[in-house]
Design an enzyme around this catalytic site. Structure first.
Site: not given
Ligand code: GLC
Length: 523
Positions: A203, A270
């Site tokens: 993440d 991500e």
């Molecule tokens: C990522 C997750 C999202 C979350 C963010 C903070 O982008 O996909 O849902 O709000 O991280 O953890």
């Protein structure tokens, strides 16, 4: 230590994302659980995908949908037990599905014991988070903003210091340069790998490191804004993130993560933010770093031919860039990237099934679901609430999926945590018995990708003309028979193509491919 023969990955697998709270409830609480996943995994296996990716199921106050973790090596009691987790992994492997789980190392919940101790000034945890003194006038250390919009600093009166948070103030950012935090990251990875998982979705990797000088970010130029992914309505996009997004050694930090995880573990990063998002994703992923990383560019740009071509032209290795359209963070794509029609749903499914890198399919998109409307009272997502009613619609994407046609759509025996007012006829029960449903098409398209080995082929040529993208795949060193040609017609005009595709998202005669159609030819 679990046996791991299942960790042999195609280069570009298809990964099915499960948001556990909204998948299937076996206890009547109205919240999905791990046993619900285990029970329904067979459905996922019939899609011809390679793996599941499970969003956070850890103890959490749900101040950010579970991405605010209080304990990284436990299961939220509302979602199940560790024994349930083990059963889920075993069942997935039995069905030939690999298991990826979400790992949030960038931050914890403010209820996590580490943060509580850090606030109290416990010397063992003092350096776990990013604490800074205020400026002499009491204001925050610099101008950095959280990705959701408000300042990235919140005052803590106990320490009389500010702490950094890239998302909500309930998610203090960990200090990932701190050796003790790095030890914890390794212990967390080891814990889940020993339980048999095959990969991690990492993440918010772009927020992992920042410039220790803590200098103010300068304003973004128009060009910088255009190259960034992320929500455009937040002031975050007004800054050029030269100091808070992976400066200097930021990209190579992923080499540590690779070393800690081991070579056979699939690592998918991500990229939620930052200038040059696609270039950043490319930099994060290569053999010593992540297998792949993905940005929000295609989904946020409504999957146009221009957006597709722009991404391809900016990446050094499209096999290492993740391709997706829906997620728990994005409104459902059927009526964002398409017009909600079955024709568009299938065209976009073919686009995904022929993408050059790892593909992420979000639970329920195989049904062609449209984004449901929710009332403000239903919504708990902090980003949606901050900008209500103009937020991105993250909570709408989390409405539990319809397994059947009964009142609670076969999701729960109780009251679902979000209303499940899906139109009749969209459920898995209905679509599974018709070969002509959206679900039937997803199965054909993803199975085709798997059987033909597209996930191991290299995109060796591509073109973009008007609204038409043409892709050509081959296996290095192999001849014509192994080749795959793909045409994606994003526009409304007819495109000239070869006859007799092996698979098309809509029927057509001869060489005239209609608009909003995609097709594949073999050899
Ligand atoms: C990522 C997750 C999202 C979350 C963010 C903070 O982008 O996909 O849902 O709000 O991280 O953890």
């Amino acid at each position: 230590m679990a046996d791991t023969p299942h960790r042999v990955w195609p280069k570009a697998p298809v990964i099915y994302q499960i948001y556990p709270r909204s998948f299937h409830d076996t206890t009547g609480t109205g919240t999905g659980d791990l046993n619900g996943i285990t029970l329904k995994l067979e459905h996922v296996a019939t899609l011809g995908v390679d793996a599941i990716y499970v969003s956070p199921f850890y103890p959490s106050p749900f101040a950010d949908g579970g991405y605010d973790i209080a304990d990284h090596i436990a299961v939220h009691p509302a979602l199940g037990t560790m024994a349930d987790f083990d059963r889920m992994v075993a069942r997935a492997h039995e069905l030939g599905l690999k298991v990826i789980i979400d790992q949030v190392y960038n931050h914890t919940s403010d209820t996590a014991p580490w943060f509580v101790r850090s606030v109290m000034g416990d010397p063992d945890y003092d350096d776990f988070y990013v604490w800074r003194d205020p400026k002499p006038d009491g204001t925050a250390p610099n101008n950095w903003l959280s990705q959701f919009g408000p300042p990235a600093w919140t005052w803590n009166h106990v320490r009389r210091q500010y702490y950094l948070h890239n998302f909500t103030h309930r998610q203090p950012s960990l200090n990932l340069r701190c050796p003790a935090v790095q030890e914890q990251m390794q212990a967390i990875m080891r814990f889940w790998l020993d339980r048999g998982v095959d990969g991690f979705r990492l993440d918010a990797v772009t927020s992992f490191l920042f410039d220790e000088s803590m200098a103010d970010n300068p304003p973004a130029t128009k060009a910088v804004q255009r190259s960034a992914s992320g929500e455009t309505f937040v002031p975050y996009t007004y800054q050029d993130h030269v100091h808070d997004i992976l400066p200097g050694d930021g990209l190579s930090y992923m080499e540590n993560v690779r070393r800690w995880a081991g070579q056979d573990v699939f690592l998918l990063g991500e990229v939620t933010s930052g200038n040059n998002s696609v270039e950043l994703a490319s930099g994060l992923s290569h053999p010593d770093r992540l297998n792949a990383a993905y940005t929000t560019d295609l989904a946020e740009n409504r999957a146009t031919a221009e957006a597709y071509a722009d991404i391809l032209s900016r990446t050094a290795d499209p096999q290492r860039l993740g391709w997706w359209l829906s997620s728990h963070d994005q409104p459902r794509h059927a009526d964002k990237a398409g017009d909600g029609s079955d024709r568009d749903v299938r065209f976009l499914a073919l686009l995904l099934a022929t993408a050059p890198g790892p593909v992420i399919v979000y639970q329920g998109e195989e049904l062609g679901l449209s984004q449901p409307r929710l009332s403000r009272d239903d919504v708990t997502d902090p980003l949606d609430l901050l900008y209500w009613p103009d937020g991105p619609g993250r909570e709408g994407a989390r409405v539990p999926i319809p397994w059947g046609e009964t009142q609670q759509r076969g999701f729960t025996q109780g009251t679902p945590w979000l209303p499940v007012d899906w139109p009749q006829g969209k459920s898995i029960a209905v679509q599974t018995i018709s070969a002509h449903s959206n679900l039937g098409f997803y199965r054909r398209a993803m199975t085709f990708r798997r059987e033909r080995g597209i996930g191991d082929m290299v995109l060796d040529d591509w073109s973009h003309e008007c609204d038409v993208i043409r892709l050509s795949y081959g296996i290095p060193g192999e001849h014509a028979n192994g080749r795959i040609e793909v045409v994606l017609n994003f526009g409304t005009k007819t495109a000239r193509v070869r006859k007799d595709p092996a698979l098309a998202s809509a029927d057509f005669e001869g060489t005239h491919m209609p608009g909003r159609c995609g097709a594949i030819w073999v050899g």
